[in-house]
Design a protein around this motif. Structure first.
Motif, PDB file in Angstrom:
ATOM      1  N   LEU A 177      51.933  31.120  47.617  1.00 35.47           N
ATOM      2  CA  LEU A 177      52.241  32.062  46.606  1.00 35.47           C
ATOM      3  C   LEU A 177      50.927  32.482  45.979  1.00 35.47           C
ATOM      4  O   LEU A 177      50.728  33.917  45.900  1.00 35.47           O
ATOM      5  N   ALA A 178      49.936  31.620  45.739  1.00 41.68           N
ATOM      6  CA  ALA A 178      48.986  32.152  44.955  1.00 41.68           C
ATOM      7  C   ALA A 178      47.611  31.155  45.219  1.00 41.68           C
ATOM      8  O   ALA A 178      47.863  29.972  45.311  1.00 41.68           O
ATOM      9  N   TYR A 179      46.506  31.525  45.035  1.00 41.51           N
ATOM     10  CA  TYR A 179      45.398  30.875  45.099  1.00 41.51           C
ATOM     11  C   TYR A 179      44.509  31.462  43.924  1.00 41.51           C
ATOM     12  O   TYR A 179      44.006  32.288  43.808  1.00 41.51           O
ATOM     13  N   LEU A 180      44.281  30.194  42.986  1.00 41.59           N
ATOM     14  CA  LEU A 180      43.781  30.545  41.681  1.00 41.59           C
ATOM     15  C   LEU A 180      42.502  29.922  41.338  1.00 41.59           C
ATOM     16  O   LEU A 180      42.224  28.775  41.717  1.00 41.59           O
ATOM     17  N   CYS A 181      41.566  30.715  40.945  1.00 46.91           N
ATOM     18  CA  CYS A 181      40.208  30.361  40.683  1.00 46.91           C
ATOM     19  C   CYS A 181      40.311  30.060  39.065  1.00 46.91           C
ATOM     20  O   CYS A 181      40.832  30.853  38.180  1.00 46.91           O
ATOM     21  N   VAL A 182      39.715  28.804  38.739  1.00 42.90           N
ATOM     22  CA  VAL A 182      39.880  28.621  37.189  1.00 42.90           C
ATOM     23  C   VAL A 182      38.492  28.235  36.688  1.00 42.90           C
ATOM     24  O   VAL A 182      38.018  27.131  37.407  1.00 42.90           O
ATOM     25  N   GLY A 183      38.101  28.616  35.560  1.00 37.58           N
ATOM     26  CA  GLY A 183      36.949  27.857  34.918  1.00 37.58           C
ATOM     27  C   GLY A 183      36.889  29.099  33.835  1.00 37.58           C
ATOM     28  O   GLY A 183      37.394  29.741  33.400  1.00 37.58           O
ATOM     29  N   PHE A 184      35.478  28.446  33.055  1.00 40.55           N
ATOM     30  CA  PHE A 184      34.982  29.346  31.735  1.00 40.55           C
ATOM     31  C   PHE A 184      34.823  30.885  32.467  1.00 40.55           C
ATOM     32  O   PHE A 184      33.642  30.555  33.231  1.00 40.55           O
ATOM     33  N   PRO A 185      35.145  31.971  31.941  1.00 41.52           N
ATOM     34  CA  PRO A 185      34.588  33.151  32.390  1.00 41.52           C
ATOM     35  C   PRO A 185      33.322  33.552  31.933  1.00 41.52           C
ATOM     36  O   PRO A 185      32.767  32.892  30.745  1.00 41.52           O
ATOM     37  N   GLU A 186      32.524  34.159  32.463  1.00 43.48           N
ATOM     38  CA  GLU A 186      31.133  34.717  32.155  1.00 43.48           C
ATOM     39  C   GLU A 186      31.139  35.472  31.001  1.00 43.48           C
ATOM     40  O   GLU A 186      30.405  35.594  30.007  1.00 43.48           O
ATOM     41  N   GLN A 187      32.243  36.231  30.771  1.00 46.61           N
ATOM     42  CA  GLN A 187      32.369  37.193  29.737  1.00 46.61           C
ATOM     43  C   GLN A 187      33.839  37.486  29.497  1.00 46.61           C
ATOM     44  O   GLN A 187      34.583  37.158  30.385  1.00 46.61           O
ATOM     45  N   HIS A 188      34.240  37.905  28.378  1.00 40.35           N
ATOM     46  CA  HIS A 188      35.544  38.021  27.957  1.00 40.35           C
ATOM     47  C   HIS A 188      35.750  39.498  27.818  1.00 40.35           C
ATOM     48  O   HIS A 188      34.873  40.544  27.427  1.00 40.35           O
ATOM     49  N   ALA A 189      37.119  40.138  28.149  1.00 40.89           N
ATOM     50  CA  ALA A 189      37.129  41.712  28.136  1.00 40.89           C
ATOM     51  C   ALA A 189      38.662  41.957  27.662  1.00 40.89           C
ATOM     52  O   ALA A 189      39.786  41.089  28.238  1.00 40.89           O
ATOM     53  N   THR A 191      40.121  44.643  28.539  1.00 43.74           N
ATOM     54  CA  THR A 191      40.677  45.762  29.358  1.00 43.74           C
ATOM     55  C   THR A 191      40.391  45.096  31.018  1.00 43.74           C
ATOM     56  O   THR A 191      39.608  44.309  31.334  1.00 43.74           O
ATOM     57  N   PRO A 192      41.273  45.543  32.018  1.00 39.89           N
ATOM     58  CA  PRO A 192      41.167  44.925  33.100  1.00 39.89           C
ATOM     59  C   PRO A 192      39.935  45.388  33.952  1.00 39.89           C
ATOM     60  O   PRO A 192      39.239  46.499  33.788  1.00 39.89           O
ATOM     61  N   GLU A 193      39.336  44.539  34.784  1.00 41.90           N
ATOM     62  CA  GLU A 193      38.017  44.905  35.267  1.00 41.90           C
ATOM     63  C   GLU A 193      38.081  45.939  36.547  1.00 41.90           C
ATOM     64  O   GLU A 193      37.279  47.138  36.545  1.00 41.90           O
ATOM     65  N   LEU A 194      39.398  46.165  37.031  1.00 42.43           N
ATOM     66  CA  LEU A 194      39.495  47.375  37.861  1.00 42.43           C
ATOM     67  C   LEU A 194      39.490  48.659  36.976  1.00 42.43           C
ATOM     68  O   LEU A 194      39.261  49.535  37.571  1.00 42.43           O
ATOM     69  N   GLU A 195      39.992  48.518  35.871  1.00 44.21           N
ATOM     70  CA  GLU A 195      39.926  49.833  34.889  1.00 44.21           C
ATOM     71  C   GLU A 195      38.397  50.208  34.578  1.00 44.21           C
ATOM     72  O   GLU A 195      38.133  51.356  34.619  1.00 44.21           O
ATOM     73  N   ARG A 196      37.712  49.187  34.227  1.00 44.43           N
ATOM     74  CA  ARG A 196      36.253  49.301  33.818  1.00 44.43           C
ATOM     75  C   ARG A 196      35.579  49.738  35.222  1.00 44.43           C
ATOM     76  O   ARG A 196      34.568  50.516  34.750  1.00 44.43           O
ATOM     77  N   ARG A 197      35.827  49.514  36.222  1.00 44.71           N
ATOM     78  CA  ARG A 197      34.923  50.002  37.320  1.00 44.71           C
ATOM     79  C   ARG A 197      35.693  51.277  38.145  1.00 44.71           C
ATOM     80  O   ARG A 197      35.339  51.547  39.149  1.00 44.71           O
ATOM     81  N   GLY A 198      36.700  51.806  37.451  1.00 45.99           N
ATOM     82  CA  GLY A 198      36.870  53.196  37.685  1.00 45.99           C
ATOM     83  C   GLY A 198      38.171  52.896  39.005  1.00 45.99           C
ATOM     84  O   GLY A 198      38.498  54.161  39.635  1.00 45.99           O
ATOM     85  N   TRP A 199      38.657  51.602  39.337  1.00 45.79           N
ATOM     86  CA  TRP A 199      39.568  51.769  40.363  1.00 45.79           C
ATOM     87  C   TRP A 199      40.825  52.475  40.184  1.00 45.79           C
ATOM     88  O   TRP A 199      41.700  52.802  40.758  1.00 45.79           O
TER      89      TRP A 199
END
Length: 212
Positions: A177-189, A191-199
């Motif tokens: 079903l899924a492959y998850l990457c897990v850890g402390f993020p470099e930054q918190h947001a 809003t979705p990154e895809l939204e911030r990048r205009g996708w």
């Protein structure tokens, strides 16, 4: 038994949790403290499941060779996806960072045992996909629990499922079903990154309800 009281303050925090849950691609390489990952997985297993079947199967991928096989799988699949796009759509796609495989300290593959003995088939006769949906609920529960601890989760979906299944040497009847990457993020947001990048942008119309 008296049900717990969830205060307006808690309700607001729950909404904030949902707002701040993100699909993370940029991770710090620092591993989580030893008990945290186990606690998150235990919380994930509180998810609802059809017939109380608990069909989710979490696989912690620590072996470097298996991780490399998944990474190569992603690179091939991502290249195929890019080749299938044209013009500005291809340019925008090429600029996206779609996986945190290199930096995330923890990798978790999630499978579903689609016809488990547990639950004795209750609720699955007419809709057998409910075991898959139950496992996805466990992923979401894990994700929210992680967010509450400031832990990031990234779902890598650009993979060939059959190759991923083979690379991890699990039971043949388990559905990948899924492959998850897990850890402390470099930054918190919030809003979705895809939204911030205009996708893509959220669609306000999706917040409307249909009545019949």
């Amino acid at each position: 038994m008296t049900a717990p009281f969830f205060s307006p303050s808690f309700q607001n925090q729950l909404e904030q949790l949902l707002i701040w849950r993100r699909d993370v691609r940029h991770f710090r390489t620092t591993p989580l403290p030893t008990p945290v990952l186990d606690e998150l997985l235990e919380t994930a297993c509180l998810a609802p499941s059809v017939g109380l079947s608990e069909p989710w199967r979490f696989v912690l991928v620590n072996d470097s060779r298996r991780r490399d096989a998944i990474r190569q799988n992603f690179m091939r699949s991502n290249t195929q996806e890019l080749e299938g796009r044209e013009g500005k759509d291809a340019e925008r796609y090429a600029r996206l960072k779609l996986a945190g495989l290199d930096d995330a300290p923890h990798h978790i593959a999630v499978f579903c045992e689609t016809n488990p003995k547990q639950g004795r088939g209750l609720g699955r006769a007419t809709m057998p996909q409910t075991t898959t949906w139950s496992a996805v609920m466990a992923i979401h529960t894990f994700w929210l629990a992680a967010t509450a601890r400031s832990v990031g989760v990234g779902w890598v979906s650009i993979l060939n499922p059959q190759e991923a299944h083979a690379a991890l040497s699990v039971e043949p009847n388990w559905q990948f079903l899924a492959y998850l990457c897990v850890g402390f993020p470099e930054q918190h947001a919030n809003t979705p990154e895809l939204e911030r990048r205009g996708w893509e942008q959220r669609n306000p119309a999706r917040r409307r309800w249909i009545q019949r």
